[in-house]
Enzyme design. Structure first.
Site, PDB file in Angstrom:
ATOM      1  N   ASP A 159       0.794  -1.228   0.000  1.00  0.00           N
ATOM      2  CA  ASP A 159       0.000   0.000   0.000  1.00  0.00           C
ATOM      3  C   ASP A 159       0.829   1.282   0.000  1.00  0.00           C
ATOM      4  OD1 ASP A 159      -1.729  -2.040   0.542  1.00  0.00           O
ATOM      5  OD2 ASP A 159      -2.426  -1.255   2.453  1.00  0.00           O
ATOM      6  N   GLU A 185     -10.544  -1.661   3.856  1.00  0.00           N
ATOM      7  CA  GLU A 185      -9.208  -1.164   4.200  1.00  0.00           C
ATOM      8  C   GLU A 185      -8.965   0.198   3.564  1.00  0.00           C
ATOM      9  OE1 GLU A 185      -6.295  -4.898   4.851  1.00  0.00           O
ATOM     10  OE2 GLU A 185      -6.747  -4.503   2.746  1.00  0.00           O
TER      11      GLU A 185
END
Length: 553
Positions: free
Chosen positions: A144, A306
Site C-alpha cells: 500500500d 481497508e
C-alpha cells in the site's frame, strides 16, 4: 592494460565485501546465534523464498533486544540477498519455525556459507520486468502507498515495505520523493516497528512547519499512533502518548486517514473497522472524538474494508473504500461512495446496494490521495497488484509497483454521480516522439469507432486483446495469453468495464509488466499486470486509428 583494469576492478570489489566465513553458534535443530563483527556496514543475508521464516532477535552489547526481524534465511539455495545494517548490533539470536530436522543440520545451512559483510549493497536493477516510468522500491517488497503529501515542490510517497525480503513481512514505511510524479528518489526508512507493533498503513498531514504521520501499530492488537517530522518528512519522532486510538470490539482496526476539514474547522480521521468506516474529529490532532460510522449495507462486503480516504471534489464528497477480497474479478480492488459530509457523518447519495469501482482491472488496490496537492487537484496512486498472487509474481529483486499518477474528478451518468479517472498531466510531460511500433514502455492512443479491437502481441504468440463495444457500452481486456501466467491460477483472466455511454479515445500506457487503459474523458480505467517473455512489438487495430508515443524516462 586489460589485466591491470581487471586487477583494479577485483581490488575495488574486495574493498566492499569481506569473504570471511560466518560461524554460527548452533544450539538445537532450529536455534542458532551469530556474533557480529563491526568491520563493515552491512551483513548480507541470503534469502530462499520457499523456506519458512527465521525469527531474528537483534541484541546490542548489553544483551538488550533492539530489533526483531523475520527473514527466510537460505537452507539449500540462495534466491537473492538483503542487507542488514550492523550498527550497534552485536548478536543475532535466530529461531526457525517448525521442525527443521527434515532439512538437515542447522550448521550445514547454505546461509552460513553465503553470508558476507559489505560496505555497500548493490541495487543495480536485475529485473527485466521492472517498469521504466512507474515507482518501484530499489529492492524488497512493497504494497500500500501511505502518507502521501505535497510540500515545497516535492511529492512524498511512503509505502508498506519489507527491507528483508521480496515477500510481505516486517512492515515499515519506505519513503520516496519526486518533483514530477514520474522520477522517484529513494529515501531512508521513515518509520520502523517498535514494541507497539509493525507499521501498517496510514496518512500524513502538513501542520505549519511540521509533517504529522498517522499509522496503525500492528501488534497483538491494532492501534493508531502518531509521529511528527520537523525536517519535511525525512525523519519522524514518535509521539510519547501513543497509541491515540484503540478498541477491543474488532480485530481489523486500521489505516487512519487524517485531513483538515475547512468547512467544519476540525481535523477529521477516518479508519477501517472490519466492514465499516469510523469517523473521528479533533481540534489538536491528539485527542479524537468518535462521530459516526458508515458502511452497513452499502456497497460490496465480500471482504475486509481497508485504506479509506475522504475528500471533496466540486460539491460532492467521495469516500474511497479499498476491499480485499471482493473485487469485481477476484481479490483486491477499490470501491467508492459519493455523497455529503458535515464533519461528523457521511451520507451516501446512492442506494445501499449500488457498488462503484474506481478501476476495473485486477491490479489496482489501496488507492489513496496526496494531501495538499497543488491547484486543488485530487491526485491518487494505487498499489499495482492483487493479493491473490502478489507474493508470487515473477520478480525476485523487488515485488510490486505503483500505478501512474491519476487525477480524479466527477461526472454524471443517468441518475448517478461517478468519479472520473484520468492520467495526471505529468504524464503528458514525458510523452516523446511518435514511433511506428509498440515498445516495452510506451503510450498508445487509439481513436475508436463503435466496435473496436486492439491486439498487442510479440513473435512468441503472446498477446493481450482489448475490445470496445459501443452498443453494450463496455470495454474488456483479455490477458489469458499475455505471457507467463503460470505462477497463479487466479492470474489469467479477462476483465470487463462499463463505459457509461460511448467513448471516443483510449490512452493505453504499457510499461514492461503493466497495461493501464483510460478513456480520455475519464469514464473508464482498467489496470492489469502482464509478464510477456519478450516485449509486445506488434499491434493490430480493427475499427480505430492508432498513434504510438515513446515515453521519455
Amino acid at each position: 592494460m586489460k589485466k591491470r583494469c581487471l586487477f583494479v576492478l577485483i581490488t575495488a570489489l574486495l574493498t566492499c565485501v569481506t569473504f570471511a566465513q560466518v560461524k554460527p553458534i548452533v544450539l538445537g535443530d532450529r536455534h542458532a546465534m551469530l556474533k557480529l563483527t563491526h568491520s563493515s556496514r552491512y551483513l548480507l543475508l541470503p534469502v530462499q523464498e520457499t523456506e519458512d521464516i527465521a525469527a531474528i532477535a537483534v541484541l546490542d552489547g548489553h544483551n538488550n533486544m533492539v530489533q526483531r526481524i523475520n527473514v527466510k534465511l537460505a537452507i539449500d539455495r540462495v534466491d537473492y540477498y538483503v542487507p542488514f545494517e550492523v550498527g550497534g548490533a552485536c548478536l543475532l539470536d535466530i529461531e526457525w519455525q517448525g521442525d527443521r530436522r527434515q532439512k538437515g543440520a542447522v550448521g550445514d545451512f547454505v546461509c552460513w556459507k553465503d553470508m558476507t559483510y559489505s560496505n555497500e549493497f548493490d541495487t543495480t536493477n536485475r529485473e527485466k520486468f521492472r517498469p521504466a516510468y512507474h515507482h518501484t522500491p530499489l529492492y524488497g517488497w512493497m504494497n500500500d502507498p501511505n502518507g502521501m503529501f505535497y510540500k515545497d515542490g516535492v511529492w512524498h510517497l511512503y509505502y508498506q515495505y519489507n527491507p528483508y525480503g521480496s515477500q510481505w513481512e516486517n512492515m515499515t514505511w519506505g519513503h520516496s520523493t519526486s518533483k514530477d510524479l514520474i522520477h522517484w528518489e529513494a529515501q531512508p526508512l521513515a518509520l520502523e516497528a517498535d514494541w507497539l507493533g509493525s507499521i501498517f498503513s496510514g496518512s500524513c498531514v502538513t501542520n505549519g512547519n511540521e509533517v504529522v504521520a498517522f499509522y496503525t501499530s500492528a501488534g497483538h492488537h491494532q492501534t493508531q499512533s502518531m509521529a511528527v517530522s520537523k525536517d519535511g518528512g525525512r525523519t519522524f519522532e514518535k509521539y510519547s502518548g501513543n497509541p491515540l486510538l484503540a478498541t477491543s470490539d474488532i480485530a481489523d482496526f486500521r489505516d487512519p486517514n487524517v485531513f483538515w476539514n475547512d468547512e467544519a474547522k476540525v481535523w477529521n480521521l477516518i479508519l477501517a473497522a472490519g466492514q465499516e468506516m469510523r469517523i473521528y474529529s479533533s481540534k489538536n490532532l491528539k485527542d479524537w472524538t468518535f462521530e459516526s460510522s458508515f458502511g452497513k449495507g452499502y456497497g460490496n462486503h465480500s471482504g475486509v474494508w481497508e485504506c479509506p480516504d475522504l475528500f471533496k471534489i466540486d460539491d460532492k464528497w467521495v469516500l474511497i473504500c479499498n476491499i480485499n477480497p471482493g473485487g469485481p474479478f477476484g481479490g483486491s480492488a477499490t470501491q467508492y461512495f459519493v455523497g455529503n459530509f458535515d464533519g461528523k457523518r457521511f451520507i451516501c447519495e446512492s442506494m445501499p446496494k449500488v457498488t462503484k469501482w474506481m478501476d476495473y482491472g485486477k491490479d489496482h488496490y489501496a488507492t489513496v490521495s496526496f494531501y495538499n496537492a497543488p491547484d486543488n487537484r485530487r491526485v491518487v496512486l494505487a498499489w499495482m497488484s492483487n493479493w491473490q498472487y502478489a507474493n508470487q509474481v515473477p520478480t525476485k529483486q523487488y515485488r510490486s509497483a505503483n500505478s501512474i499518477p491519476r487525477d480524479l474528478g466527477i461526472f454524471q451518468f443517468g441518475e448517478e454521480t461517478y468519479v472520473s479517472v484520468v492520467p495526471s498531466k505529468e504524464m503528458l510531460a514525458v510523452r516523446g516522439q511518435k514511433i511506428k511500433k509498440p515498445t516495452e514502455s510506451c503510450e498508445i492512443v487509439v481513436d475508436l469507432k463503435n466496435q473496436s479491437e486492439i491486439v498487442l502481441s510479440n513473435a512468441k504468440g503472446e498477446e493481450v486483446t482489448m475490445r470496445y463495444d459501443g452498443q453494450k457500452q463496455s470495454f474488456s481486456m483479455d490477458r489469458t495469453k499475455s505471457g507467463d501466467v503460470s505462477f497463479s491460477e487466479a492470474f489469467p483472466c479477462e476483465t470487463v468495464a462499463p463505459t457509461y455511454g460511448s467513448i471516443r479515445q483510449l490512452r493505453i500506457f504499457v510499461d514492461r509488466c503493466s497495461i493501464e487503459v483510460f478513456d480520455a474523458e475519464g469514464k473508464m480505467a482498467m489496470t492489469n499486470l502482464v509478464f510477456p517473455t519478450e516485449p509486445y512489438n506488434m499491434i493490430k487495430v480493427k475499427g480505430g486509428k492508432v498513434t504510438i508515443f515513446e515515453v521519455k524516462n
